[in-house]
Design a protein around this motif. Structure first.
Motif, PDB file in Angstrom:
ATOM      1  N   THR A   5      47.084  44.669  27.283  1.00 14.88           N
ATOM      2  CA  THR A   5      47.289  43.221  27.419  1.00 14.88           C
ATOM      3  C   THR A   5      48.601  42.746  26.811  1.00 14.88           C
ATOM      4  OG1 THR A   5      46.022  42.837  25.393  1.00 14.88           O
ATOM      5  CG2 THR A   5      44.813  42.729  27.484  1.00 14.88           C
ATOM      6  N   ARG A   6      49.318  43.630  26.124  1.00 15.78           N
ATOM      7  CA  ARG A   6      50.580  43.226  25.510  1.00 15.78           C
ATOM      8  C   ARG A   6      51.485  44.430  25.363  1.00 15.78           C
ATOM      9  NH1 ARG A   6      53.076  38.231  24.475  1.00 15.78           N
ATOM     10  NH2 ARG A   6      54.603  38.489  22.834  1.00 15.78           N
ATOM     11  N   THR A   7      52.765  44.251  25.680  1.00 13.03           N
ATOM     12  CA  THR A   7      53.736  45.320  25.424  1.00 13.03           C
ATOM     13  C   THR A   7      54.897  44.738  24.629  1.00 13.03           C
ATOM     14  OG1 THR A   7      55.113  45.003  27.404  1.00 13.03           O
ATOM     15  CG2 THR A   7      53.123  46.363  27.654  1.00 13.03           C
ATOM     16  N   GLU A   8      55.476  45.569  23.792  1.00  9.49           N
ATOM     17  CA  GLU A   8      56.632  45.164  22.973  1.00  9.49           C
ATOM     18  C   GLU A   8      57.620  46.329  22.927  1.00  9.49           C
ATOM     19  OE1 GLU A   8      57.302  42.274  21.944  1.00  9.49           O
ATOM     20  OE2 GLU A   8      55.394  41.189  21.833  1.00  9.49           O
ATOM     21  N   GLY A  20      55.181  37.090  31.076  1.00  7.01           N
ATOM     22  CA  GLY A  20      54.575  36.155  32.017  1.00  7.01           C
ATOM     23  C   GLY A  20      53.066  36.133  31.867  1.00  7.01           C
ATOM     24  N   LYS A  21      52.398  35.549  32.848  1.00  8.32           N
ATOM     25  CA  LYS A  21      50.940  35.491  32.788  1.00  8.32           C
ATOM     26  C   LYS A  21      50.344  36.891  32.861  1.00  8.32           C
ATOM     27  CE  LYS A  21      50.989  30.993  35.016  1.00  8.32           C
ATOM     28  NZ  LYS A  21      51.244  30.476  36.360  1.00  8.32           N
ATOM     29  N   VAL A  22      50.947  37.738  33.671  1.00 10.95           N
ATOM     30  CA  VAL A  22      50.416  39.086  33.872  1.00 10.95           C
ATOM     31  C   VAL A  22      51.474  40.156  33.596  1.00 10.95           C
ATOM     32  CG1 VAL A  22      49.489  40.688  35.616  1.00 10.95           C
ATOM     33  CG2 VAL A  22      48.675  38.322  35.536  1.00 10.95           C
ATOM     34  N   ARG A  23      52.728  39.840  33.888  1.00 11.91           N
ATOM     35  CA  ARG A  23      53.789  40.844  33.800  1.00 11.91           C
ATOM     36  C   ARG A  23      54.682  40.642  32.593  1.00 11.91           C
ATOM     37  NH1 ARG A  23      52.039  39.710  38.264  1.00 11.91           N
ATOM     38  NH2 ARG A  23      51.680  41.253  39.893  1.00 11.91           N
ATOM     39  N   ASP A  24      55.109  41.760  32.005  1.00 16.65           N
ATOM     40  CA  ASP A  24      56.132  41.753  30.966  1.00 16.65           C
ATOM     41  C   ASP A  24      57.394  42.312  31.607  1.00 16.65           C
ATOM     42  OD1 ASP A  24      54.204  40.824  29.251  1.00 16.65           O
ATOM     43  OD2 ASP A  24      53.873  42.742  28.245  1.00 16.65           O
ATOM     44  N   SER A  42      44.824  36.153  34.908  1.00 13.49           N
ATOM     45  CA  SER A  42      44.918  34.706  34.763  1.00 13.49           C
ATOM     46  C   SER A  42      44.165  34.037  35.906  1.00 13.49           C
ATOM     47  CB  SER A  42      46.382  34.242  34.768  1.00 13.49           C
ATOM     48  OG  SER A  42      46.920  34.309  36.068  1.00 13.49           O
ATOM     49  N   ALA A  43      43.677  32.849  35.623  1.00 12.02           N
ATOM     50  CA  ALA A  43      43.032  32.012  36.645  1.00 12.02           C
ATOM     51  C   ALA A  43      43.235  30.568  36.226  1.00 12.02           C
ATOM     52  CB  ALA A  43      41.545  32.335  36.758  1.00 12.02           C
ATOM     53  N   PHE A  44      43.458  29.696  37.206  1.00 15.96           N
ATOM     54  CA  PHE A  44      43.776  28.297  36.919  1.00 15.96           C
ATOM     55  C   PHE A  44      44.954  28.215  35.941  1.00 15.96           C
ATOM     56  CE2 PHE A  44      39.124  28.223  37.829  1.00 15.96           C
ATOM     57  CZ  PHE A  44      39.200  27.531  39.037  1.00 15.96           C
ATOM     58  N   ASP A  45      45.906  29.141  36.098  1.00 18.18           N
ATOM     59  CA  ASP A  45      47.119  29.187  35.275  1.00 18.18           C
ATOM     60  C   ASP A  45      46.817  29.392  33.795  1.00 18.18           C
ATOM     61  OD1 ASP A  45      49.067  28.959  37.314  1.00 18.18           O
ATOM     62  OD2 ASP A  45      48.668  26.818  37.463  1.00 18.18           O
ATOM     63  N   VAL A  46      45.666  29.958  33.496  1.00 22.58           N
ATOM     64  CA  VAL A  46      45.292  30.270  32.114  1.00 22.58           C
ATOM     65  C   VAL A  46      45.082  31.786  32.009  1.00 22.58           C
ATOM     66  CG1 VAL A  46      43.519  29.994  30.323  1.00 22.58           C
ATOM     67  CG2 VAL A  46      44.202  28.028  31.724  1.00 22.58           C
ATOM     68  N   VAL A  47      45.703  32.408  31.013  1.00 15.46           N
ATOM     69  CA  VAL A  47      45.472  33.843  30.785  1.00 15.46           C
ATOM     70  C   VAL A  47      44.127  33.989  30.082  1.00 15.46           C
ATOM     71  CG1 VAL A  47      46.297  35.933  29.656  1.00 15.46           C
ATOM     72  CG2 VAL A  47      47.938  34.333  30.660  1.00 15.46           C
ATOM     73  N   LEU A  48      43.229  34.739  30.687  1.00 16.81           N
ATOM     74  CA  LEU A  48      41.891  34.911  30.131  1.00 16.81           C
ATOM     75  C   LEU A  48      41.932  35.835  28.909  1.00 16.81           C
ATOM     76  CD1 LEU A  48      39.802  35.137  33.431  1.00 16.81           C
ATOM     77  CD2 LEU A  48      40.532  33.127  32.150  1.00 16.81           C
ATOM     78  N   PRO A  49      40.951  35.708  28.010  1.00 19.99           N
ATOM     79  CA  PRO A  49      41.032  36.400  26.716  1.00 19.99           C
ATOM     80  C   PRO A  49      40.903  37.914  26.770  1.00 19.99           C
ATOM     81  CG  PRO A  49      38.976  35.157  26.900  1.00 19.99           C
ATOM     82  CD  PRO A  49      39.810  34.772  28.064  1.00 19.99           C
ATOM     83  N   LYS A  50      40.362  38.470  27.828  1.00 13.78           N
ATOM     84  CA  LYS A  50      40.200  39.928  27.902  1.00 13.78           C
ATOM     85  C   LYS A  50      40.955  40.495  29.101  1.00 13.78           C
ATOM     86  CE  LYS A  50      35.768  40.328  25.498  1.00 13.78           C
ATOM     87  NZ  LYS A  50      34.369  40.748  25.595  1.00 13.78           N
ATOM     88  N   GLY A  51      41.490  41.694  28.900  1.00 13.73           N
ATOM     89  CA  GLY A  51      42.164  42.379  29.987  1.00 13.73           C
ATOM     90  C   GLY A  51      41.178  43.148  30.853  1.00 13.73           C
ATOM     91  N   ILE A  52      41.652  43.537  32.042  1.00 16.76           N
ATOM     92  CA  ILE A  52      40.823  44.259  33.017  1.00 16.76           C
ATOM     93  C   ILE A  52      41.397  45.665  33.194  1.00 16.76           C
ATOM     94  CG2 ILE A  52      39.917  44.263  35.364  1.00 16.76           C
ATOM     95  CD1 ILE A  52      39.017  41.829  33.656  1.00 16.76           C
ATOM     96  N   PRO A  53      40.700  46.695  32.698  1.00 15.98           N
ATOM     97  CA  PRO A  53      41.223  48.062  32.832  1.00 15.98           C
ATOM     98  C   PRO A  53      41.584  48.407  34.282  1.00 15.98           C
ATOM     99  CG  PRO A  53      39.302  48.040  31.389  1.00 15.98           C
ATOM    100  CD  PRO A  53      39.403  46.661  31.984  1.00 15.98           C
ATOM    101  N   TYR A  54      42.719  49.073  34.441  1.00  8.58           N
ATOM    102  CA  TYR A  54      43.256  49.560  35.719  1.00  8.58           C
ATOM    103  C   TYR A  54      43.833  48.458  36.605  1.00  8.58           C
ATOM    104  CZ  TYR A  54      40.833  53.830  34.383  1.00  8.58           C
ATOM    105  OH  TYR A  54      40.393  54.933  33.684  1.00  8.58           O
ATOM    106  N   LYS A  55      43.680  47.198  36.214  1.00  5.60           N
ATOM    107  CA  LYS A  55      44.192  46.109  37.053  1.00  5.60           C
ATOM    108  C   LYS A  55      45.707  46.207  37.235  1.00  5.60           C
ATOM    109  CE  LYS A  55      44.556  41.060  37.229  1.00  5.60           C
ATOM    110  NZ  LYS A  55      45.970  40.864  36.867  1.00  5.60           N
TER     111      LYS A  55
END
Length: 314
Positions: A5-8, A20-24, A42-55
């Motif tokens: 869910t996060r890269t640095e 971005g909402k989904v992409r770094d 993300s949905a309704f322009d809100v990033v949801l609190p949990k990531g989805i494996p393999y998405k």
């Protein structure tokens, strides 16, 4: 299953990073972009609190396939995909609009229509239409490209009047978008699917227009199953669809539409796994390929190594 869910990262030659909402997206010397497709959703322009494996892998590999399959229509930004979750491509200056192409009255367009609107983004809509009905021909309903918050509907006339895109270039974006949609429609049909609607983003490099970002993925597009479409439509039933709409519907059913004061409902492990399986299902349905789950061991180390080695070659 681990979700990224996060890269640095700090790649050689890196001058900036955009989360971005989904992409770094990592800018390398203002010449190349390294796009890491995370497992954020993300949905309704809100990033949801949990990531989805393999998405992330699903989105990246579908986009890669369709970028390759449409490069004869319009050049695109992709140079290569050195990792299942990464595309590396040309740095382009993006246009401040997204080109949304709709073949059917569904989703946002239907919600607006049901509320009584008969014009969407300056495009007149016929009277007497029903949900999921096919338009006589695809329509383009652009949106502004918001850095934060909600994208807003905008008309062709407003885009040109505000100087977001010149009239000459906008005509090219319309032409390219409709041709891309036609190609995507043909490819979907071969897989027993209907490409319902989608969005395209474009940018410029050295005065030339490029297709950028992702195309024809479940985040940017909506698909119906062709089998049973007509029967369901005639009965007024919901269509079987492969898109992110089922996530939006789950959120709405649990009292969330991204409005102020609303709280995201709890995403249970079962729900997260269901969403993951739906994304994998779409990958296999639309590409015809068996999804190869990448290793979940040291994903961030794998990505960094693959990208660094690829950057040495370009």
């Amino acid at each position: 299953m681990e979700a990224i869910t996060r890269t640095e990262f700090n790649f050689p030659g890196q001058v900036s990073v955009y989360h971005g909402k989904v992409r770094d997206v990592y800018n390398i010397q203002n010449k190349f972009l390294v796009m890491v497709v995370t497992d954020r959703i993300s949905a309704f322009d809100v990033v949801l609190p949990k990531g989805i494996p393999y998405k992330g892998q699903v989105l990246n590999q579908i986009a890669t396939k369709f970028l390759d399959a449409t490069s004869d229509i319009v050049p695109n930004w992709k140079i290569g995909s050195p990792d299942p979750m990464v595309t590396v491509g040309h740095f382009c200056e993006p246009f401040k609009v997204e080109m949304v192409v709709r073949g059917y009255l569904t989703g946002h367009a239907w919600r607006e229509y049901k509320a009584g609107k008969r014009t969407l983004c300056g495009v007149p809509l016929p009277e007497g239409m029903r949900e999921h009905q096919k338009f006589p021909k695809p329509i383009i309903t652009p949106t502004t490209k918001a850095d934060e918050g909600h994208d807003e509907d905008i008309s062709r006339e407003e885009i040109i009047a505000k100087g977001l895109v010149s009239e000459e270039e906008y005509n090219l974006l319309e032409k390219d978008s409709l041709e891309l949609f036609e190609r995507g429609t043909q490819m979907a049909e071969k897989m027993g699917l209907i490409l319902v609607d989608t969005k395209y983003e474009f940018g410029k490099k050295d005065g030339k227009i490029y297709l950028i970002d992702e195309i024809h993925t479940p985040d940017s597009s909506r698909y119906f199953y062709k089998d049973g479409y007509q029967e369901r439509f005639e009965k007024g039933e919901d269509q079987r669809q492969l898109s992110k709409e089922f996530v939006r519907e789950w959120l709405m059913a649990n009292g969330f539409q991204g409005k102020e004061g609303q709280k995201v409902p709890e995403m249970t492990p079962e729900f997260v796994e269901e969403v993951s399986e739906r994304y994998i299902e779409l990958f296999e349905k639309i590409t015809g390929d068996k999804f190869q789950r990448s290793s979940n061991d040291n994903i961030l180390e794998r990505i960094e190594s693959n990208v660094v080695n690829f950057l040495k070659t370009i």
